[in-house]
Design a protein around this motif. Structure first.
Motif, PDB file in Angstrom:
ATOM      1  N   VAL A  51       0.817  -1.207   0.000  1.00 14.67           N
ATOM      2  CA  VAL A  51       0.000   0.000   0.000  1.00 14.67           C
ATOM      3  C   VAL A  51       0.856   1.265   0.000  1.00 14.67           C
ATOM      4  CG1 VAL A  51      -1.960  -1.136   1.090  1.00 14.67           C
ATOM      5  CG2 VAL A  51      -0.205  -0.033   2.518  1.00 14.67           C
ATOM      6  N   SER A  52       0.232   2.382  -0.429  1.00 11.52           N
ATOM      7  CA  SER A  52       0.937   3.652  -0.576  1.00 11.52           C
ATOM      8  C   SER A  52       1.543   4.148   0.733  1.00 11.52           C
ATOM      9  CB  SER A  52      -0.024   4.722  -1.114  1.00 11.52           C
ATOM     10  OG  SER A  52      -0.579   4.348  -2.348  1.00 11.52           O
ATOM     11  N   GLN A  53       0.801   4.035   1.859  1.00  9.36           N
ATOM     12  CA  GLN A  53       1.300   4.531   3.124  1.00  9.36           C
ATOM     13  C   GLN A  53       2.658   3.916   3.465  1.00  9.36           C
ATOM     14  OE1 GLN A  53      -1.704   3.366   2.467  1.00  9.36           O
ATOM     15  NE2 GLN A  53      -3.318   4.262   3.782  1.00  9.36           N
ATOM     16  N   ASP A  54       2.772   2.607   3.283  1.00  8.32           N
ATOM     17  CA  ASP A  54       4.022   1.915   3.624  1.00  8.32           C
ATOM     18  C   ASP A  54       5.113   2.176   2.591  1.00  8.32           C
ATOM     19  OD1 ASP A  54       2.751   0.869   5.848  1.00  8.32           O
ATOM     20  OD2 ASP A  54       2.128  -0.964   4.798  1.00  8.32           O
ATOM     21  N   GLN A  55       4.750   2.305   1.327  1.00  8.63           N
ATOM     22  CA  GLN A  55       5.757   2.568   0.290  1.00  8.63           C
ATOM     23  C   GLN A  55       6.379   3.958   0.481  1.00  8.63           C
ATOM     24  OE1 GLN A  55       3.960   1.962  -3.567  1.00  8.63           O
ATOM     25  NE2 GLN A  55       3.703  -0.274  -3.287  1.00  8.63           N
ATOM     26  N   SER A  56       5.621   4.901   1.039  1.00  7.71           N
ATOM     27  CA  SER A  56       6.152   6.255   1.229  1.00  7.71           C
ATOM     28  C   SER A  56       7.266   6.319   2.273  1.00  7.71           C
ATOM     29  CB  SER A  56       5.025   7.214   1.619  1.00  7.71           C
ATOM     30  OG  SER A  56       4.485   6.875   2.881  1.00  7.71           O
ATOM     31  N   THR A  57       7.483   5.235   2.990  1.00 10.06           N
ATOM     32  CA  THR A  57       8.564   5.197   3.991  1.00 10.06           C
ATOM     33  C   THR A  57       9.495   4.004   3.765  1.00 10.06           C
ATOM     34  OG1 THR A  57       7.160   3.914   5.514  1.00 10.06           O
ATOM     35  CG2 THR A  57       7.122   6.313   5.733  1.00 10.06           C
ATOM     36  N   ALA A  58       9.388   3.368   2.586  1.00 14.54           N
ATOM     37  CA  ALA A  58      10.154   2.139   2.346  1.00 14.54           C
ATOM     38  C   ALA A  58      11.622   2.393   2.066  1.00 14.54           C
ATOM     39  CB  ALA A  58       9.533   1.382   1.180  1.00 14.54           C
ATOM     40  N   GLY A  59      11.996   3.579   1.642  1.00 11.59           N
ATOM     41  CA  GLY A  59      13.397   3.844   1.309  1.00 11.59           C
ATOM     42  C   GLY A  59      13.888   5.088   2.032  1.00 11.59           C
ATOM     43  N   THR A  60      14.910   5.705   1.443  1.00 10.92           N
ATOM     44  CA  THR A  60      15.497   6.906   2.012  1.00 10.92           C
ATOM     45  C   THR A  60      14.758   8.132   1.482  1.00 10.92           C
ATOM     46  OG1 THR A  60      17.668   5.834   2.079  1.00 10.92           O
ATOM     47  CG2 THR A  60      17.607   8.254   2.224  1.00 10.92           C
ATOM     48  N   GLN A  61      14.340   9.005   2.395  1.00  9.98           N
ATOM     49  CA  GLN A  61      13.660  10.231   1.977  1.00  9.98           C
ATOM     50  C   GLN A  61      14.645  11.113   1.207  1.00  9.98           C
ATOM     51  OE1 GLN A  61      10.359  11.188   2.505  1.00  9.98           O
ATOM     52  NE2 GLN A  61       9.959   9.147   3.381  1.00  9.98           N
ATOM     53  N   VAL A  62      14.221  11.645   0.079  1.00  7.77           N
ATOM     54  CA  VAL A  62      15.072  12.533  -0.725  1.00  7.77           C
ATOM     55  C   VAL A  62      14.311  13.818  -1.012  1.00  7.77           C
ATOM     56  CG1 VAL A  62      16.411  10.667  -1.785  1.00  7.77           C
ATOM     57  CG2 VAL A  62      14.313  11.478  -2.903  1.00  7.77           C
ATOM     58  N   SER A  63      15.063  14.897  -1.231  1.00  4.55           N
ATOM     59  CA  SER A  63      14.447  16.186  -1.532  1.00  4.55           C
ATOM     60  C   SER A  63      13.914  16.190  -2.965  1.00  4.55           C
ATOM     61  CB  SER A  63      15.479  17.294  -1.363  1.00  4.55           C
ATOM     62  OG  SER A  63      14.972  18.525  -1.844  1.00  4.55           O
ATOM     63  N   LEU A  64      12.824  16.877  -3.147  1.00  4.34           N
ATOM     64  CA  LEU A  64      12.269  17.005  -4.494  1.00  4.34           C
ATOM     65  C   LEU A  64      13.188  17.805  -5.415  1.00  4.34           C
ATOM     66  CD1 LEU A  64       8.500  17.685  -3.665  1.00  4.34           C
ATOM     67  CD2 LEU A  64       9.541  15.535  -4.407  1.00  4.34           C
ATOM     68  N   SER A  65      14.146  18.509  -4.853  1.00  7.25           N
ATOM     69  CA  SER A  65      15.103  19.256  -5.663  1.00  7.25           C
ATOM     70  C   SER A  65      16.265  18.381  -6.104  1.00  7.25           C
ATOM     71  CB  SER A  65      15.652  20.450  -4.871  1.00  7.25           C
ATOM     72  OG  SER A  65      16.326  20.003  -3.709  1.00  7.25           O
ATOM     73  N   ASN A  66      16.282  17.126  -5.632  1.00  5.77           N
ATOM     74  CA  ASN A  66      17.393  16.235  -5.951  1.00  5.77           C
ATOM     75  C   ASN A  66      16.872  14.882  -6.469  1.00  5.77           C
ATOM     76  OD1 ASN A  66      20.126  15.522  -6.128  1.00  5.77           O
ATOM     77  ND2 ASN A  66      20.107  14.585  -4.086  1.00  5.77           N
ATOM     78  N   LEU A  67      15.827  14.907  -7.240  1.00  8.99           N
ATOM     79  CA  LEU A  67      15.227  13.669  -7.740  1.00  8.99           C
ATOM     80  C   LEU A  67      16.101  13.002  -8.794  1.00  8.99           C
ATOM     81  CD1 LEU A  67      11.478  14.767  -8.186  1.00  8.99           C
ATOM     82  CD2 LEU A  67      12.439  13.304  -6.381  1.00  8.99           C
ATOM     83  N   GLN A  68      16.056  11.663  -8.806  1.00 10.94           N
ATOM     84  CA  GLN A  68      16.730  10.870  -9.818  1.00 10.94           C
ATOM     85  C   GLN A  68      15.722   9.903 -10.438  1.00 10.94           C
ATOM     86  OE1 GLN A  68      20.115   8.837  -8.154  1.00 10.94           O
ATOM     87  NE2 GLN A  68      21.185  10.717  -7.575  1.00 10.94           N
ATOM     88  N   PRO A  69      15.905   9.548 -11.708  1.00 10.35           N
ATOM     89  CA  PRO A  69      15.001   8.584 -12.321  1.00 10.35           C
ATOM     90  C   PRO A  69      14.955   7.286 -11.515  1.00 10.35           C
ATOM     91  CG  PRO A  69      16.356   9.616 -14.008  1.00 10.35           C
ATOM     92  CD  PRO A  69      16.930  10.049 -12.689  1.00 10.35           C
ATOM     93  N   GLY A  70      13.748   6.812 -11.244  1.00  6.61           N
ATOM     94  CA  GLY A  70      13.568   5.597 -10.456  1.00  6.61           C
ATOM     95  C   GLY A  70      13.135   5.872  -9.026  1.00  6.61           C
ATOM     96  N   ASP A  71      13.160   7.140  -8.587  1.00  5.70           N
ATOM     97  CA  ASP A  71      12.691   7.464  -7.232  1.00  5.70           C
ATOM     98  C   ASP A  71      11.168   7.288  -7.159  1.00  5.70           C
ATOM     99  OD1 ASP A  71      15.236   8.062  -6.424  1.00  5.70           O
ATOM    100  OD2 ASP A  71      14.992  10.263  -6.579  1.00  5.70           O
ATOM    101  N   ILE A  72      10.698   6.952  -5.957  1.00  8.80           N
ATOM    102  CA  ILE A  72       9.262   6.808  -5.728  1.00  8.80           C
ATOM    103  C   ILE A  72       8.707   8.140  -5.222  1.00  8.80           C
ATOM    104  CG2 ILE A  72       7.462   5.617  -4.425  1.00  8.80           C
ATOM    105  CD1 ILE A  72       9.363   3.223  -4.191  1.00  8.80           C
ATOM    106  N   LEU A  73       7.708   8.662  -5.911  1.00 13.09           N
ATOM    107  CA  LEU A  73       7.045   9.895  -5.493  1.00 13.09           C
ATOM    108  C   LEU A  73       5.806   9.533  -4.688  1.00 13.09           C
ATOM    109  CD1 LEU A  73       7.153  11.815  -8.911  1.00 13.09           C
ATOM    110  CD2 LEU A  73       8.811  11.976  -7.031  1.00 13.09           C
ATOM    111  N   TYR A  74       5.492  10.367  -3.712  1.00 14.83           N
ATOM    112  CA  TYR A  74       4.250  10.128  -2.978  1.00 14.83           C
ATOM    113  C   TYR A  74       3.516  11.440  -2.732  1.00 14.83           C
ATOM    114  CZ  TYR A  74       6.979  11.434   1.211  1.00 14.83           C
ATOM    115  OH  TYR A  74       7.788  12.098   2.133  1.00 14.83           O
ATOM    116  N   TRP A  75       2.217  11.284  -2.526  1.00 15.01           N
ATOM    117  CA  TRP A  75       1.337  12.434  -2.279  1.00 15.01           C
ATOM    118  C   TRP A  75       0.680  12.208  -0.906  1.00 15.01           C
ATOM    119  CZ3 TRP A  75       2.772  10.709  -6.871  1.00 15.01           C
ATOM    120  CH2 TRP A  75       2.968  11.629  -7.928  1.00 15.01           C
ATOM    121  N   GLY A  76       0.735  13.251  -0.084  1.00 10.53           N
ATOM    122  CA  GLY A  76       0.300  13.109   1.301  1.00 10.53           C
ATOM    123  C   GLY A  76       1.526  13.038   2.207  1.00 10.53           C
ATOM    124  N   GLY A  77       1.319  12.796   3.475  1.00 15.67           N
ATOM    125  CA  GLY A  77       2.473  12.724   4.384  1.00 15.67           C
ATOM    126  C   GLY A  77       3.183  11.387   4.306  1.00 15.67           C
TER     127      GLY A  77
END
Length: 270
Positions: free
Chosen positions: A201-227
């Protein structure tokens, strides 16, 4: 003088020979006349044969004239019929030509309208693209997101190739493929291709890896909406300011710019 002297004799007087001869002559003349009359009658009886010889000729001529008249009448009728057929054919051809011309005008008008609509659509699309570019730049400036143009390699490239291959598939809540997805089902399947096991589910995927800044995105990063930990939607960043996600039942799986729906955050698991 005898008393019988004045009594006339009762003897018939003798006829004279001349009178008998006259009578015989008259009788002969009568017989001659009758003989002549009989001969004349016989001759007259033969004459009708001579007079009726020309009747067949007159009858044949009359039949020929009648036949010629009938032929002429028949030919005239045929000519009238042929002319009537020609007139009918000409009228039909004129009517068909008029109908074809009307159809051609309608088609030309429809083509003209379709071309105008196509041009208008192209202009609107170009306008939207320019607007999105402006919005993307504004979003990047306001949120600090990066529109990296770096080319994905390795596992990230495989993840991106997978999600792009699903563009156009339907969105179905709880869908995990292969032809219909929800947002987290698509992300989970994409990372499974490279051996990464993600929560469902989305809630768990939003914390599955290392949080990264939206100013430093790389192809393959997971984006999420909400907290983080309470996300309601996820997608995959594919580079050049674009992401792929199973958005909703109306759009299905699509590729959109970040300005279409700016994300809240991102995590990196590769």
């Amino acid at each position: 003088m005898s008393h019988t002297a004045h009594i006339r004799s009762h003897r018939k007087p003798r006829r004279s020979t001349p009178k008998i001869s006259v009578r015989a002559g008259v009788a002969g003349g009568v017989l001659s006349t009758l003989a002549v009359a009989g001969a004349a009658g016989a001759a007259n009886a033969a004459e009708p044969v001579t007079q009726t010889v020309e009747l067949p000729t007159l009858t044949a001529d009359l039949a020929t004239q009648v036949a010629q008249s009938a032929d002429a009448t028949q030919q005239a009728a045929a000519n009238y019929e042929l002319q009537a057929e020609r007139d009918a054919a000409a009228a039909k051809a004129a009517k068909q030509a008029k109908s074809d011309l009307a159809d051609a005008k309608k088609k030309a008008e429809a083509t003209k309208k379709a071309e105008a609509a196509r041009r208008a659509a192209a202009e609107r699309a170009a306008s939207r693209s320019a607007e999105r570019a402006t919005l993307s730049a504004s979003a990047s400036a306001s949120t600090g997101t990066s529109t990296s143009t770096s080319t994905a390699t390795g596992s990230a490239a495989a993840v991106i190739a997978f999600v792009k291959a699903q563009i156009g598939d339907a969105y179905v809540s709880g869908g995990t493929g292969p032809n219909s997805w929800d947002c987290s089902g698509l992300v989970q399947a994409a990372f499974k291709q490279v051996g990464v096991s993600l929560p469902r589910v989305s809630q768990d995927q939003s914390t599955a890896g290392t949080q990264v800044s939206l100013s430093n995105l790389q192809p393959g990063d997971i984006l999420y909406w909400g907290g983080a930990g309470s996300a309601y939607h996820v997608g995959v960043y594919v580079g050049d300011g674009m992401f792929v996600g199973a958005q909703n039942p109306s759009t299905g799986v699509v590729e959109k710019p970040l300005s279409y729906d700016p994300p809240t955050g991102a995590v990196r698991v590769l």
